[in-house]
Design a protein around this motif. Structure first.
Motif, PDB file in Angstrom:
ATOM      1  N   ASP A   1       0.844  -1.207   0.000  1.00  0.00           N
ATOM      2  CA  ASP A   1       0.000   0.000   0.000  1.00  0.00           C
ATOM      3  C   ASP A   1       0.876   1.253   0.000  1.00  0.00           C
ATOM      4  O   ASP A   1       0.580   2.236  -0.698  1.00  0.00           O
ATOM      5  CB  ASP A   1      -0.925   0.016   1.217  1.00  0.00           C
TER       6      ASP A   1
ATOM      7  N   LEU B   1      -3.061   7.567   1.555  1.00  0.00           N
ATOM      8  CA  LEU B   1      -3.368   6.404   2.391  1.00  0.00           C
ATOM      9  C   LEU B   1      -4.541   6.680   3.332  1.00  0.00           C
ATOM     10  O   LEU B   1      -5.401   5.827   3.553  1.00  0.00           O
ATOM     11  CB  LEU B   1      -2.135   5.999   3.202  1.00  0.00           C
TER      12      LEU B   1
ATOM     13  N   LEU C   1      -6.299   3.493   4.798  1.00  0.00           N
ATOM     14  CA  LEU C   1      -5.236   2.513   5.007  1.00  0.00           C
ATOM     15  C   LEU C   1      -4.201   2.965   6.032  1.00  0.00           C
ATOM     16  O   LEU C   1      -3.392   2.159   6.486  1.00  0.00           O
ATOM     17  CB  LEU C   1      -4.525   2.220   3.677  1.00  0.00           C
TER      18      LEU C   1
END
Length: 311
Positions: A22, A41, A46
């Motif tokens: 990620d 993110l 995330l």
């Protein structure tokens, strides 16, 4: 196109707690812009944290010196933690704090100030020669009020007025100074624990607030929310954000059922006059300074010449 290195991915993982792939994707999507990758993110849900303080690496001490309506903080860095326990170094930090109380918080003026026949800069150089470690006066801050007190709190204290984290807070009031000092210490302890970014919303960096709004809006826009709904969510989200980062709106650590502002208002009865929190400064030792990482085993091998041996 910026090349995404393993070091960049590692740094982003440490900042956000997100997964390696990620983090790599976030950096690719943002052309290697670290702050933009953090936001990317967060928008994807995330990131485990909005931001993470830089790894504290520098050693030394924070010193606080108070004189009624005025107070200063200084940070003096050294190479190892051993120096913090050295009485000569502790005396040096206290002396620098006393000088700062007179000269103000300008580091160059502090270093140029005379202590006896020598300057502070010479005193630091003498300490380096005697103790055998590099040292530096990194920064200083001051607060003052016309009426009231400047209070302090030192966390991980190693001696009076010296510690690994220091806070000074200024309270304006014509009330009883002993009650003000007690209240000020409680607020300083709160600041040490809660690490507010500003006194109130007006004191926040407008760019930081804009980023927070953008992150909130984009996150819910990606979920298909209507613009009028997003506007309300962002407004509510900002109120929550202010409660997290603004001192006066934070839940008071000594009584979480009230805000710091409410606690100050309630204390006015004991103080005997209105009280205004005029400002604060919080120094954590070495914050923002990154010590170069090294492979100790490789260094030992290199020193012993092992790396030059044929495989």
């Amino acid at each position: 196109m910026t090349a995404i290195t393993a070091a960049m991915v590692k740094e982003l993982r440490e900042k956000t707690g997100a997964g390696m792939m990620d983090c790599k994707q976030a950096l690719s999507e943002t052309n290697g812009d670290m702050e933009a990758a953090v936001d990317w993110l967060r928008k994807k849900g995330l990131s485990k944290a909005a931001k993470k303080a830089g790894r504290v690496a520098a050693e030394g001490l924070i010193g606080a010196v108070l004189a009624g309506t005025k107070g200063v903080l200084v940070e003096v860095n050294s190479e190892t933690d051993f120096v913090a326990r050295n009485e000569q170094f502790q005396g040096l930090v206290k002396m620098i704090g006393q000088v700062a109380l007179k000269t103000g918080a300008d580091v160059e003026k502090i270093k140029a100030a005379k202590v006896g026949s020598a300057t502070v800069e010479v005193a630091i150089a003498d300490a380096i020669a005697t103790i055998g470690e590099n040292m530096s006066l990194r920064r200083a801050a001051e607060l003052s009020v016309g009426n009231g007190v400047v209070a302090s709190y030192l966390h991980n204290s190693v001696a009076d007025g010296l510690g690994k984290m220091g806070v000074i807070v200024a309270l304006e009031s014509t009330g009883a100074t002993d009650e003000l000092a007690a209240l000020g210490r409680q607020i300083a302890m709160h600041i040490a624990a809660a690490n507010p970014s500003a006194l109130d919303a007006a004191g926040l960096d407008p760019e930081v607030v804009r980023r927070e709004k953008d992150v909130l809006a984009d996150k819910y826009r990606q979920q298909g929310k209507a613009d009028n709904v997003i506007e309300k969510i962002v407004e509510s989200g900002l109120k929550t954000y202010y409660k997290e980062v603004c001192l006066l709106e934070q839940a008071f650590i000594h009584d979480t059922g009230k805000s710091v502002a409410q606690a100050v208002k309630e204390a006015e009865g004991k103080v005997g006059a209105p009280v205004k929190v005029a400002g604060f400064v919080r120094y954590a030792l070495g914050e923002g300074i990154e010590k170069q990482e090294s492979d100790f085993a490789a260094e030992v091998a290199a020193a012993s010449g092992q790396n030059n041996k044929p495989a």
